[in-house]
Design a protein around this motif. Structure first.
Motif, PDB file in Angstrom:
ATOM      1  N   PRO A 136       0.742  -1.219  -0.143  1.00  0.00           N
ATOM      2  CA  PRO A 136      -0.006  -0.118  -0.091  1.00  0.00           C
ATOM      3  C   PRO A 136       0.927   1.265   0.086  1.00  0.00           C
ATOM      4  O   PRO A 136       1.981   1.451   0.512  1.00  0.00           O
ATOM      5  CB  PRO A 136      -0.965  -0.204   1.259  1.00  0.00           C
ATOM      6  N   TRP A 137       0.545   2.147  -0.766  1.00  0.00           N
ATOM      7  CA  TRP A 137       1.134   3.520  -1.006  1.00  0.00           C
ATOM      8  C   TRP A 137       2.659   3.598  -1.270  1.00  0.00           C
ATOM      9  O   TRP A 137       3.279   4.461  -1.194  1.00  0.00           O
ATOM     10  CB  TRP A 137       0.907   4.179   0.423  1.00  0.00           C
ATOM     11  N   LYS A 138       2.905   2.462  -1.889  1.00  0.00           N
ATOM     12  CA  LYS A 138       4.595   2.336  -2.503  1.00  0.00           C
ATOM     13  C   LYS A 138       4.489   1.413  -3.793  1.00  0.00           C
ATOM     14  O   LYS A 138       3.392   0.972  -3.992  1.00  0.00           O
ATOM     15  CB  LYS A 138       5.366   1.586  -1.350  1.00  0.00           C
ATOM     16  N   PHE A 139       5.580   1.556  -4.399  1.00  0.00           N
ATOM     17  CA  PHE A 139       5.769   0.743  -5.522  1.00  0.00           C
ATOM     18  C   PHE A 139       5.814  -0.833  -5.318  1.00  0.00           C
ATOM     19  O   PHE A 139       6.535  -1.242  -4.253  1.00  0.00           O
ATOM     20  CB  PHE A 139       6.841   0.967  -6.321  1.00  0.00           C
ATOM     21  N   LYS A 144       9.415 -11.869 -12.612  1.00  0.00           N
ATOM     22  CA  LYS A 144       8.915 -12.426 -13.831  1.00  0.00           C
ATOM     23  C   LYS A 144       9.790 -13.663 -14.389  1.00  0.00           C
ATOM     24  O   LYS A 144      10.748 -13.636 -14.136  1.00  0.00           O
ATOM     25  CB  LYS A 144       8.662 -11.132 -14.726  1.00  0.00           C
ATOM     26  N   ALA A 145       9.073 -14.527 -15.079  1.00  0.00           N
ATOM     27  CA  ALA A 145       9.789 -15.678 -15.802  1.00  0.00           C
ATOM     28  C   ALA A 145       8.779 -15.969 -16.889  1.00  0.00           C
ATOM     29  O   ALA A 145       7.431 -16.084 -16.894  1.00  0.00           O
ATOM     30  CB  ALA A 145       9.946 -16.645 -14.833  1.00  0.00           C
ATOM     31  N   SER A 370      14.735  -9.543 -24.847  1.00  0.00           N
ATOM     32  CA  SER A 370      14.200  -9.155 -23.542  1.00  0.00           C
ATOM     33  C   SER A 370      12.443  -9.287 -23.702  1.00  0.00           C
ATOM     34  O   SER A 370      11.951  -9.262 -24.582  1.00  0.00           O
ATOM     35  CB  SER A 370      14.420  -7.668 -23.612  1.00  0.00           C
ATOM     36  N   ILE A 371      12.118  -9.658 -22.241  1.00  0.00           N
ATOM     37  CA  ILE A 371      10.428 -10.072 -22.361  1.00  0.00           C
ATOM     38  C   ILE A 371       9.717  -8.730 -21.682  1.00  0.00           C
ATOM     39  O   ILE A 371       8.646  -8.860 -21.039  1.00  0.00           O
ATOM     40  CB  ILE A 371      10.168 -11.307 -21.804  1.00  0.00           C
ATOM     41  N   LYS A 372      10.612  -7.830 -21.316  1.00  0.00           N
ATOM     42  CA  LYS A 372      10.270  -6.645 -20.631  1.00  0.00           C
ATOM     43  C   LYS A 372       9.128  -5.996 -21.276  1.00  0.00           C
ATOM     44  O   LYS A 372       9.039  -5.621 -22.478  1.00  0.00           O
ATOM     45  CB  LYS A 372      10.948  -5.745 -20.199  1.00  0.00           C
ATOM     46  N   ASN A 377       9.018  -2.381 -14.937  1.00  0.00           N
ATOM     47  CA  ASN A 377       9.662  -1.203 -14.831  1.00  0.00           C
ATOM     48  C   ASN A 377      11.172  -1.550 -14.731  1.00  0.00           C
ATOM     49  O   ASN A 377      11.639  -2.894 -14.572  1.00  0.00           O
ATOM     50  CB  ASN A 377       9.138  -0.402 -13.849  1.00  0.00           C
ATOM     51  N   ASP A 378      12.056  -0.539 -14.244  1.00  0.00           N
ATOM     52  CA  ASP A 378      13.457  -0.771 -14.154  1.00  0.00           C
ATOM     53  C   ASP A 378      13.803  -1.778 -12.900  1.00  0.00           C
ATOM     54  O   ASP A 378      14.632  -2.255 -12.606  1.00  0.00           O
ATOM     55  CB  ASP A 378      14.095   0.356 -13.994  1.00  0.00           C
ATOM     56  N   TYR A 379      12.743  -1.948 -11.859  1.00  0.00           N
ATOM     57  CA  TYR A 379      12.796  -2.515 -10.731  1.00  0.00           C
ATOM     58  C   TYR A 379      12.229  -3.982 -10.971  1.00  0.00           C
ATOM     59  O   TYR A 379      12.190  -4.877  -9.702  1.00  0.00           O
ATOM     60  CB  TYR A 379      12.169  -2.128  -9.456  1.00  0.00           C
TER      61      TYR A 379
END
Length: 400
Positions: A136-139, A144-145, A370-372, A377-379
């Motif tokens: 909550p209230w944060k990123f 992922k795989a 790449s599967i992004k 995002n970067d994180y």
């Protein structure tokens, strides 16, 4: 490092390839240095076909960028493996204690309709598992795989004329100092029109150079052509993009004026590649040609012949004397496990009547991509570079 030390998705048995109807299972592993308050840990399963690109229209001040895309979901489901269910805002949020946590997940793949995994230039068919720690209230923390799905199989035994040899020819007359010299002719043939990865295409090429130009080099290649379709937002108007890749190449010397080139029984190997058509995806189409090209000096107009071939998953029964669609093999390490236990080894034919080689599942020749996507995002952690695996019959390593 922060509170979150490790956040990964694993597959039971280190599986990388799955058939339609099978169960994909594994663990989401979370290792915390300190307790973490969050709403829950989610796992999202997604099978998706997608194409997208932009085009410029107009000129000057009226120039604008138009987006084209197409999307199809084979499945798109989310489950909670720990904590509150999605949308539950009641009470205090739970705290995940410090230490290592293993959350099992399980996905039942649909029995039919799944296209084979594919990664292309402006489109893909991709199967992924993504987990997020809902804070909550944060990123959110995410990982992922991806995994390969074999999809709809192309049985060469159902392809008309797959056993028939194919031939084509080309002729060009090259001008020199405003005067036409004699023609250059090329005739090329392949031993049949249907193949599977791991087999070799037998190619014959004859070139008769009656011109005054040198032929610098001969090249024979297996070319993968892909047609992508996408639709303009708001109008439904379809546009197409094309890509072309040489997946296997043979090179040889050319000849001087009034010379000839005669290639006999040249073998073009077929690497791990997706089957023709990409059945189950309506807006990505894959097809293959054997392309023969003679590089004529001093002119951009080379001599070339393209012969269509079909790449399938199931080899020709007539060629090998086996019905590959019904052969029961022992489990393949790293490949799809059978849906039922294999028969005891005593039930298999003796060594002198050995089975044809079982298909392995090899990474595609072109390597990882790449599967992004837009939701990452970067994180985002995890396996973000991925190469689909395709059935491959290793005839060279198999004792017959």
């Amino acid at each position: 490092m922060g509170k979150l030390k490790t956040y990964v998705i694993t597959f039971n048995g280190d599986r990388q390839v799955y058939n339609p109807g099978e169960v994909v299972s594994g663990l989401v592993i979370v290792d915390l240095a300190e307790p973490l308050q969050c709403r829950g840990v989610r796992v999202k399963f997604q099978g998706k076909a997608y194409t997208h690109w932009t085009e410029s229209e107009g000129s000057g001040d009226n120039r604008r960028t138009i987006s084209y895309s197409a999307t199809k979901y084979y499945f798109n489901d989310e489950v909670t493996v720990w904590g509150k269910q999605v949308g539950d805002r009641s009470g205090e949020n739970p705290t995940l204690p410090a230490g290592t946590h293993q959350f099992p997940y399980q996905l039942q793949l649909p029995m039919s309709g799944l296209a084979n995994s594919f990664e292309g230039t402006v489109g893909y068919v991709r199967y992924t598992i993504k987990s997020n720690i809902d804070r909550p209230w944060k990123f959110d923390h995410t990982t992922k795989a991806a995994f390969t799905v074999t999809g709809i199989q192309v049985d060469l035994n159902r392809i008309p004329n797959a056993m028939l040899a194919q031939q084509d020819e080309d002729e060009k007359t090259v001008c020199c100092l405003c005067c036409a010299s004699g023609p250059i002719t090329m005739t090329a043939s392949v031993d049949r029109s249907g193949y599977t990865p791991g087999e070799k295409i037998k190619v014959n090429v004859d070139v008769n150079n009656v011109s005054s130009r040198d032929i610098l080099e001969m090249e024979v290649s297996l070319v993968q052509k892909v047609v992508y379709t996408a639709y303009r937002h708001g109008s439904g108007r379809a546009h197409h993009r094309h890509s072309k890749n040489k997946v296997s190449i043979l090179n040889g010397p050319g000849c001087q004026p009034n010379g000839t080139i005669n290639w006999r029984d040249q073998y073009l190997p077929i690497p791990p590649i997706p089957a023709s058509g990409l059945e189950g995806c309506e807006f990505i189409d894959i097809y293959y040609v054997v392309h023969c090209e003679a590089d004529v000096s001093g002119t951009p107009f080379d001599l070339d012949v393209s012969i269509p071939v079909t790449i399938g998953n199931i080899p020709l029964q007539q060629l090998y004397g086996f019905d590959f669609s019904n052969v029961a093999y022992p489990p393949i390490p790293g490949g799809p496990a059978p849906s039922a236990p294999p028969p005891p080894l005593s039930d298999y034919p003796p060594a002198e009547a050995a089975l044809p080689p079982p298909p392995s599942y090899e990474a595609i020749y072109s390597g990882q991509t790449s599967i992004k996507d837009d939701d990452d995002n970067d994180y985002t952690r995890g396996q973000l570079d991925f190469a689909p695996r395709y059935s491959y019959y290793n005839w060279d390593a198999h004792k017959t």
